[in-house]
Structure formats: C-alpha cells, structure tokens
Design a protein around this motif. Structure first.
Motif, mmCIF file in Angstrom:
data_model
loop_
_atom_site.group_PDB
_atom_site.id
_atom_site.type_symbol
_atom_site.label_atom_id
_atom_site.label_comp_id
_atom_site.label_asym_id
_atom_site.label_seq_id
_atom_site.Cartn_x
_atom_site.Cartn_y
_atom_site.Cartn_z
ATOM 1 N N GLU A 154 34.432 -36.510 34.443
ATOM 2 C CA GLU A 154 33.863 -35.319 35.082
ATOM 3 C C GLU A 154 32.743 -35.706 36.040
ATOM 4 N N ARG A 155 31.953 -36.673 35.644
ATOM 5 C CA ARG A 155 30.858 -37.118 36.507
ATOM 6 C C ARG A 155 31.417 -37.723 37.796
ATOM 7 N N MET A 156 32.418 -38.568 37.691
ATOM 8 C CA MET A 156 32.973 -39.210 38.884
ATOM 9 C C MET A 156 33.603 -38.192 39.835
ATOM 10 N N ALA A 157 34.087 -37.073 39.297
ATOM 11 C CA ALA A 157 34.769 -36.068 40.120
ATOM 12 C C ALA A 157 33.839 -34.960 40.597
ATOM 13 N N ALA A 158 32.568 -35.026 40.278
ATOM 14 C CA ALA A 158 31.632 -33.931 40.554
ATOM 15 C C ALA A 158 31.422 -33.742 42.053
ATOM 16 N N GLY A 159 31.040 -32.513 42.416
ATOM 17 C CA GLY A 159 30.755 -32.183 43.810
ATOM 18 C C GLY A 159 29.520 -31.315 43.915
ATOM 19 N N PRO A 160 29.304 -30.689 45.063
ATOM 20 C CA PRO A 160 28.094 -29.878 45.279
ATOM 21 C C PRO A 160 28.017 -28.669 44.350
ATOM 22 N N LEU A 161 26.769 -28.267 44.077
ATOM 23 C CA LEU A 161 26.481 -27.034 43.336
ATOM 24 C C LEU A 161 25.689 -26.124 44.263
ATOM 25 N N GLY A 162 26.281 -25.057 44.714
ATOM 26 C CA GLY A 162 25.562 -24.134 45.582
ATOM 27 C C GLY A 162 25.409 -24.676 46.996
ATOM 28 N N GLU A 163 24.431 -24.097 47.729
ATOM 29 C CA GLU A 163 24.188 -24.476 49.108
ATOM 30 C C GLU A 163 23.539 -25.856 49.191
ATOM 31 N N PRO A 164 23.800 -26.595 50.288
ATOM 32 C CA PRO A 164 23.147 -27.904 50.449
ATOM 33 C C PRO A 164 21.622 -27.765 50.463
ATOM 34 N N LEU A 165 20.965 -28.753 49.899
ATOM 35 C CA LEU A 165 19.501 -28.779 49.850
ATOM 36 C C LEU A 165 19.023 -29.977 50.663
ATOM 37 N N PRO A 166 18.345 -29.748 51.806
ATOM 38 C CA PRO A 166 17.885 -30.898 52.604
ATOM 39 C C PRO A 166 16.882 -31.740 51.815
ATOM 40 N N LEU A 167 17.156 -33.039 51.724
ATOM 41 C CA LEU A 167 16.243 -33.956 51.039
ATOM 42 C C LEU A 167 15.431 -34.782 52.004
ATOM 43 N N ASP A 168 15.949 -34.988 53.218
ATOM 44 C CA ASP A 168 15.256 -35.785 54.215
ATOM 45 C C ASP A 168 13.868 -35.196 54.424
ATOM 46 N N VAL A 169 12.844 -36.024 54.333
ATOM 47 C CA VAL A 169 11.476 -35.520 54.466
ATOM 48 C C VAL A 169 11.264 -34.848 55.812
ATOM 49 N N PHE A 170 12.047 -35.217 56.823
ATOM 50 C CA PHE A 170 11.893 -34.592 58.128
ATOM 51 C C PHE A 170 12.409 -33.162 58.147
ATOM 52 N N HIS A 171 13.128 -32.779 57.081
ATOM 53 C CA HIS A 171 13.531 -31.383 56.949
ATOM 54 C C HIS A 171 12.543 -30.589 56.100
#
Length: 686
Positions: free
Chosen positions: A362-379
């Motif tokens: 299940e872990r290997m097949a996992a995908g996004p949960l909800g809307e994307p969350l910007p992690l880049d500090v420039f965002h």
C-alpha cells in the motif's frame, strides 16, 4: 596482548571521546574482552550496558542484542554482585531490545514474546509500574498486525501510572500516536501527540512530528503537517537512526504532490540503506522511496539519472543492486521494489500473516491526498509582505515561479540566489537556510559552475545565521577545498578562510584555516591581518608542537618593519595568555614584558592593556617562583586598574603571606573584597 586494569579503564575512557561508528564499536568490544580476561565482572557489565546504548542509537541493533544478552545472563548468575543501579540499567535497556528484536525477520517472534514475559516478570518483582511493559506489548502487536491486541494494550497503558522506568514525556506520546495511527484514530492521535511537539530528548521532537504527518494531512491540516515536516527533518537528516521516520517524510512528499522534494530526499539519504538500522526500518524507507520514484515514472521521468553515493544503488552490494551502468529513476524503483517485497515475504513468514506485506505494498502504491501543498520555500516565504523587503522577496518568488514555468532553469536558479540574499537581509534565517539549500541544489543540478561559489557562500551564511555551524562549515569547506584561488564577487579568500575557521568544530580544523589565512595575508603583505589570524591560530593550536611553530611565526611577524604598535601589543598579550594557559610560564612572561610600558600614559584602552599584561606577568613570575618580580608586577597592575585585579589580588596576597607580611595581605583582601576561601593558587590557572 594482556592489559592491566588501569590500562583497560583508560581504554574505556578513551572511547567516550570517539565519534559513533565502527571504530568506536570495535573499541568498546575490545574493552569488554579485556575486562572479561581480567575478571572485572561489574566493570564488564557497565561497559556492555553502555555499549548497548551506543549500538542501539547508532544503527548496530544486532550488536546491542549481543551486549545486552551478556549483561542479563551475568546479572542472573550472580545478582548479589550488582547494585540497584545495575538492575535499573538492565530494566531500562530491556525496552530497547524488545523494540529492536521484532524488527529482524530472522529472529523468531517467540523471542520478542519471551522478552516481554521476562520484562513483565522483572518489573513486577521490583515493584515497578507496568506502563513500559504495556507500551512495548502494544508496539509489537501493532507491528505484526494484531491490531485488536494493540488497542487493548494501548487502553491499559493509558490507565496505568508512569514511573521512573517509563519513556520520557515525548517518547510515550510518540509511541501512542504510532499505535493510534495504525488503528485509524487520527483525531485522537493528534490530541495525544500534539502536546509533545515541544519535548526534547535524543529522539524528540523529530519522532513525534514525523508520526503526526499523516494524521495532519488526513484531517485537513496540511500547514501543520508542513511545519512538522520542516521541524523534524532539520533534526533527523544527519541521524541514520531515524531511517524509518525519514520514510514518513517521503510519504508526506508523495501525499502532498511534491515528488521533486521526495526525490531530493531519496538522493540525499539512499546511502543509509547501505547500513540500515533494522530490516523493518529498511523496508519502510525503501517502500516510501518506491512511492516517490513511481510518481516520477508516471510523469515520464523514468530515465532521469539518480545521483547517489550509495554502494547499493551502484550495484556493488554483492548482487543485490541494479547491475553496472547509470542508475535511473526506473531502475532504482525496480530494485527497491524487489528489495521491499523480499523483506515483506520474510516478515510475513515469520509473523504468520500478510500484514507487513499488505502495508508495504500500500505504501509503494500511495498517491496524493487532497490538493497539492507547495513545499518549496519560495512558495511559502512571502506571507509577511508588509514592508519593502518583503515585497522584493515576493517579486523574486514570482520570478522563480515564472522562469521555472517557462523552462528557464538557469535564470530561475539565479533568482533563487537573489531571494536567499533578501531573506538573509530580512533576518528570516530559517527560511533563508531552506532557500539556500534549494538554490544550491538547482545550481548543482543544472551545472551552473559560475554561480556555485555564490551559492556555497549563501549556504554558509544562512546556516550560520540559523544556528547550524556544522552545515555552515561544510558548505564553505567544500568551496575552499575545491580550488586554491579566489572567487569573484565574494570576500577575499583569506577572509573566507577566517570565516570557516570560526565555524569549525575541532581545534585542529580551526588551527588549520586560521594558519592558512595568516599565510595568505603574509603573501599579500598585510602584516597586521597576518598577526591577528596567527593569534587566532595559536588559540586553536592543538598540541605543543603546533603552538611552538605558531609562536615562532608570531615572533617573525612582529619583527617585520611597519608593524602597527597597538596591533603588536595586542598580539603579544594574547599569545602570552595562550602560553600561560598551556603552562609555558617563561615564554608567557617574555611576551607580557614586551607589551610597551608607554601604554601606561596613553589612552584608557591602552592603559588597560598594559595593566592586563602586568597582571599576566605577575602570575607567570609567581608560577616561576620569582616572588619579588611577581610582587612588583602585581602592585603596578593593581595601581593601573587591571580588569584582572581579582586574580592579581589573590596572587599578591599569596606573595605577601609567603614573606610574612600578613597584615598587608589582610588589607589587600579587604580592598578587593576577598574571602579566605578565595586565596587559592588554583584561581591563577587562567
């Protein structure tokens, strides 16, 4: 080779100064063997019990089990030999062994249950709370898929009082949070775990923040998850012990639509798989890595090369890797998937069910949960855009986004560097450190060699400002060790070497860079700066030979024409202090005497320097037994208002008493507010 008891104890003391790793492990095992040969049973117990902690915390769980088993057997053979402290160590470290043993599929599950039974028996016998026993029963039950039993143990644990054998106030909630997450009780996991986010021990707060990542995301609190990710990762990124927790951060990247960030973490930490802490931690991290890599494959990036220094990825691990040739996202994903499935099969066979295999798939097949969350500090670095600098940062962030979208990676990388500078100027150091790391990665990925020095310099400045001297030093060291030349747009090379010297963590490294800077200043004909950095090198000199060489260079520099008198006086005084602290009293006296007496009639700052030189001279002459000269220097120093008048007054009292002037000594004590307990030669050591 046989050793005496004193030699063996010294060997053991020496191990405490060694960094964790194979050399320290071997040294501890050698000490234990010598202790056994000498029949030092209690000492051998202490060594192995300490070794258990070292092994457990530094990825050598199998060695920890061996050392602990010896201690348990020795204690049970002759319990009368050991005191209460030994029993407490045994009971405390037993928790770590139970935590480790179920994570090795080659160890029968009965072994874990036997340890649990033994743990409960010993805790009951000693009248201790069963809080820790229930905690570890629950962890093992959860690990093997017995979730109903895990729930029952958790609820009993919650009703059981803690005692001195329970884990700390951060680790208990971390363990409970892990169980609640496995049970699907996210809201309760947050309620239990969140108060522990401010706790501190060797595992905290990185453990609890890692455990809270998924509950935060699943309950619609992505920004709390982002904060937890940043806080935890900064603390665990240098600790391979947290391999399993790092897997949770990879899953966070997958769930928030940030495979690029996840891929960066995979590249950075893939080498941890060369020596994984336990097979279960190995499987957790590898499965999460597959999830990241699979996401990139689905975007059509399967041929993307993987940069990693791990032997495994390069096909050098005795046939378990991908073979020779370039490692790509697709080939690494395939190899890691195979590795995970082999481990899953071994765990399922040992556990008698398919729980771990199902969980890891299940872990290997996992995908996004909800809307994307910007992690880049420039965002995320633009939320305080109320002043001109913040608006400039916002503009640069927008430039980064626009240039990246347009496919102009080099221009976007330069904009990242400029944004980092602005964040530094705005005193937003944590954001600046993250921005500098992202900018440096882009510069390196794109091969922008011309911008690499600036990126390294910004990375150094940001990490230093953010309170991370080790990373700061690593950034600048990598730049300076790559070439012997200078760097356009950066401070002069000797200045860079000085900056690095100040951040180095060992005297030898500080000495090396200060000395190098001084010689570069000498080559430029800047004697004043040469003197200043020579003095700094002397303060860091590691050993008598290095100090002797430094003082010789200082003497040469002082003799050169055009040396500023004030600079020379400061240099002589500082070198005199270094020499005095290292017991070279004759040399210290010579340097102190050379501080010009003209300072006595100069400005107040120079007058103080002269007074300090005389104070040091008085102490040096006292140590040399030159009582008359010492007394004269002490009196003069006190008359000038020395900053060191307390120590000088102590020296003067000792000198007066040595020649029978007790009444005058008493007056000096009164004038300088000294008590009888202050009159001790030990106070003259510095």
């Amino acid at each position: 080779m046989s050793r005496t008891e004193q030699e063996v104890r010294q060997l053991y003391a020496d191990t405490h100064r060694m960094p964790a790793g194979p050399a320290k492990f071997a040294a501890l095992e050698q000490v234990a063997r010598h202790a056994d040969a000498l029949g030092l049973v209690e000492f051998a117990f202490d060594v192995r019990m300490h070794s258990t902690s070292v092994f457990h915390n530094n990825g050598a769980a199998q060695k920890a089990l061996v050392a602990f088993s010896w201690c348990r057997a020795a204690y049970d053979r002759e319990p009368q030999r050991f005191g209460g402290g030994h029993e407490r160590s045994l009971l405390w470290n037993m928790k770590w062994m139970i935590y480790n043993v179920h994570q090795f599929p080659e160890i029968p599950l009965e072994r874990a249950h036997d340890l649990l039974e033994d743990m409960e028996r010993r805790y009951r016998l000693g009248g201790h709370s069963l809080h820790a026993v229930l905690q570890h029963r629950g962890l093992i039950a959860e690990s093997v898929g017995e979730l109903e039993a895990a729930r029952a143990h958790y609820e009993r644990m919650a009703r059981t009082p803690r005692d001195h054998l329970s884990d700390c106030s951060g680790c208990v909630p971390s363990s409970q949070t892990r169980t609640l997450v496995a049970l699907g009780r996210d809201e309760e996991a947050i309620a239990v775990g969140e108060p522990a986010r401010t706790s501190w021990c060797t595992d905290q707060p990185q453990w609890i923040n890692s455990e809270l990542l998924l509950p935060y995301l699943r309950t619609g609190q992505p920004h709390k998850a982002l904060e937890a990710h940043r806080t935890a990762y900064r603390l665990l990124r240098e600790k391979p012990y947290h391999l399993a927790e790092l897997g949770l951060h990879l899953m966070f990247c997958v769930h928030t639509g940030n495979p690029e960030r996840g891929f960066d973490l995979v590249e950075r930490h893939l080498h941890w798989l060369d020596r994984p802490r336990t097979p279960l931690a190995e499987a957790d991290f590898a499965a999460a890595s597959v999830a990241v890599l699979r996401t990139l494959e689905e975007r059509g990036e399967g041929d993307r090369p993987v940069r990693s220094r791990t032997a495994w990825a390069q096909g050098q691990d005795q046939g378990r890797g991908q073979g020779h040739g370039p490692v790509t996202v697709a080939s690494l994903a395939a190899g890691l998937r195979e590795r995970v499935l082999r481990l899953a099969d071994r765990f399922d066979a040992r556990n008698g069910n398919g729980y771990q295999g199902e969980r890891l798939r299940e872990r290997m097949a996992a995908g996004p949960l909800g809307e994307p969350l910007p992690l880049d500090v420039f965002h995320t670095a633009t939320h305080r855009a109320t002043d001109p600098r913040a608006r400039r940062i916002r503009k640069l962030v927008e430039d980064v986004a626009a240039l990246t979208a347009a496919g102009d990676g080099p221009a976007a990388a330069v904009a990242r560097l400029e944004a980092t500078e602005e964040l530094l100027e705005a005193d937003r150091y944590t954001e600046a450190a993250e921005a500098a790391e992202e900018a440096a990665r882009e510069v390196g990925r794109l091969g922008l060699a011309g911008h690499a020095p600036r990126a390294a310099w910004l990375l150094f400045r940001a990490h230093r400002a953010d309170g991370d001297p080790a990373r700061a030093a690593a950034a600048l060291r990598g730049l300076l060790e790559g070439t012997d030349g200078g760097f356009p747009g950066l401070p002069p090379r000797p200045r860079l070497e000085e900056e690095l010297a100040r951040e180095e963590t060992t005297p030898a490294a500080r000495h090396r860079w200060f000395l190098s800077a001084s010689r570069r200043y000498a080559a430029e004909g800047d004697t004043d700066q040469r003197l200043r950095t020579l003095v700094m090198a002397a303060h860091a000199a590691d050993g008598p030979e290095a100090l002797a060489a430094l003082t010789a260079e200082v003497t040469t520099a002082l003799a050169e024409p055009g040396v500023d008198a004030a600079r020379a006086a400061v240099a002589r005084l500082r070198i005199a202090h270094v020499l005095y602290r290292t017991g070279r009293y004759e040399q210290a006296a010579a340097y102190a005497e050379a501080v010009p007496e003209a300072y006595a009639d100069a400005d107040p700052e120079d007058r103080v320097r002269h007074a300090r030189a005389l104070a040091l001279l008085a102490k040096a002459r006292y140590r040399l037994g030159e009582r008359a000269a010492a007394e004269e220097a002490a009196r003069t120093s006190l008359s000038l208002g020395s900053e060191d008048d307390w120590e000088v007054a102590v020296a003067l009292v000792l000198l007066l008493r040595s020649r029978g002037a007790a009444e005058e000594a008493a007056k000096v004590m009164t004038a300088h507010d000294l008590d009888e307990e202050d009159i001790d030669e030990d106070y003259l050591d510095d």
